[in-house]
Design a protein around this motif. Sequence first.
Motif: not given
Ligand code: AMP
Length: 516
Positions: A175, A289, A291, A310, A312, A315, A334, A393, A408, A410, A412, A414, A419
């Motif tokens: 990540t 993954s 919002p 939905e 949440y 990784t 979520v 988050d 967030r 962080k 980041l 999406i 990411n």
């Molecule tokens: P990753 O690093 O690819 O695992 O992405 C994880 C990040 O995706 C989380 O820390 C969230 O910021 C975002 N994320 C995953 N699912 C959701 C969701 N249903 N709603 C909002 N953000 C999400």
Amino acid sequence: MRYTSALAGVIILENANLYHLLYQRFSAHLQATCLELPDGTSCSYAELDAWSAGMAQVLAQLGATEGDRVMMQVGKSPAAVALYLACLRGGFVLVPLNTAYTSAELAYFIADASPAVVVCDPPREPDITRLVPPGVTVACLGPGECDLAALGRAAAGDAPVCPRADHDLAAILYTSGTTGRSKGAMLSHGNLASNASTLHALWGFQPGDVLLHALPIFHVHGLFVALNTAMLNASRIIFLEKFTTQAVLASLPKATVMMGVPTFYTRLLASADFSRLHFDHMRLFISGSAPLTEQTFRQFELRTGMRILERYGMTETGMITSNPLEGERVAGTVGFALPAVDVRVCDEHGGLRAPGDVGVVEVRGPNVFRGYWKMPDKTAQEFRPGGWFITGDLGQLDGEGRLSIVGRAKDLIISGGFNVYPKEIELCLDALGEIAESAVIGVPHPDLGEAVVAVCVATSQAPPEPERVLQELEGQLAAFKRPKALVFIEELPRNAMGKVQKNQLREAHSQLFGGA
Ligand code: AMP
Ligand code: MCA
């Protein structure tokens, strides 16, 4: 509310290898189809079992031993799934990589993970062979110097499943980081098994369920959430190479469950062809993954009469919360912590926030990873005493325990479920002679949720052509990371501490793609 612990799925097996668990669940259905491809070909559970045994044996002959990393950068295919299973059963640690990564990006992952074997698609073989240090084997899933797919088929058998403990590593998933340097999240067999069993039960998987799989298999969503839950159910998986609206519409009539990122749902809604034939028989649409906007949730309900479920996750943790299968699925939330998973919302020092107050989401449980590969200091920084992992988050828990992600902490972006860490793009831009400094932001995009935009200050009075700058990033950055727009301004807005005010930039450029 909490999900009942009966769903927690405590797994007590003599061998904690995830493959052992999967096999126990699908072995009564070995002749059933596991992967069904759009061209009409398919691969049964028996074939995958034998093929993965053969591949595990060949990987061992190529020099991989238990705990060694096996890196894979390959497109979606039954052979890629067999390779995933081969790594599990052989006790090798799978390191899947985004197929969009350039050679420049790959060089970092190879150096960091020091794999024993790198597996790629044939067209990438020459490039990757140049990148790996002496002693590392490069294999292909297809014709090449060492065709692992064919060799694995030839060696197919019933090799024993390597004994693994709960904490033994099954995979490392990279990540990106806020510093621009990617971190390898170490996931154990126990992490994956507990998350998969929990989701399988919580989402009510039942005999006859057919999963429509259009996600990439180099991320947690497509690889672990989708494949593991379906394989625990011995389900048929309609296995599409990638998401296209046309292919998904053609396959939906045969499916009962679909998992996707929000872009899948906005694209389906944008299609005039999306009709009863595609959803009347469906049991469940799941999103995650990124919002899911309330607008998409509501439009989908209006069109189909169904509420998208939905959930949440991350990784580092797999899935953390989910809206309920039975009961209210609330737009913009979520859902509740998964069984055996604890979620809390805290201030920046780990102090508990009251229900309704916004803070950083923290999580602990059997799903939480074992740390970042070769980064003990970074790992220590991301955990609080008691095993709480700081997600970065921003969220809010209501009095019942329902979580909403509101932002967030962080930096980041999406984009379409992928990411993008601004720092990595800013470092590349700033290294180009014509850019003095840059700030990379995410702005609302109707298709991707957020789009990457670079706001730059040129070194000279006459800024370079944005198209040319973007071209220079090709070869350095995967396409999904490259800015969809590049804007030059005179000066970046800063606060009294000298920190770039990205909020101001996001606001100033929020309409670049027409807004949310
Ligand atoms: P990753 O690093 O690819 O695992 O992405 C994880 C990040 O995706 C989380 O820390 C969230 O910021 C975002 N994320 C995953 N699912 C959701 C969701 N249903 N709603 C909002 N953000 C999400
Ligand atoms: C492709 N491109 C993108 C993206 N995908 N650009 C920005 N964001 C993207 N997501 C690039 C292409 O390389 C291409 O570049 C150009 O944009 C046009 O692509 P397009 O044809 O529109 O895209 P696509 O091929 O249709 O892909 C869009 C997609 C795909 C279907 C949304 O990105 C996708 O499948 N996303 C899913 C990601 C995912 O699985 N995330 C899970 C992470 P060029 O024109 O230069 O060639 S796991 C996770 O987050 C946690 C654990 C969780 O909670 O699940």
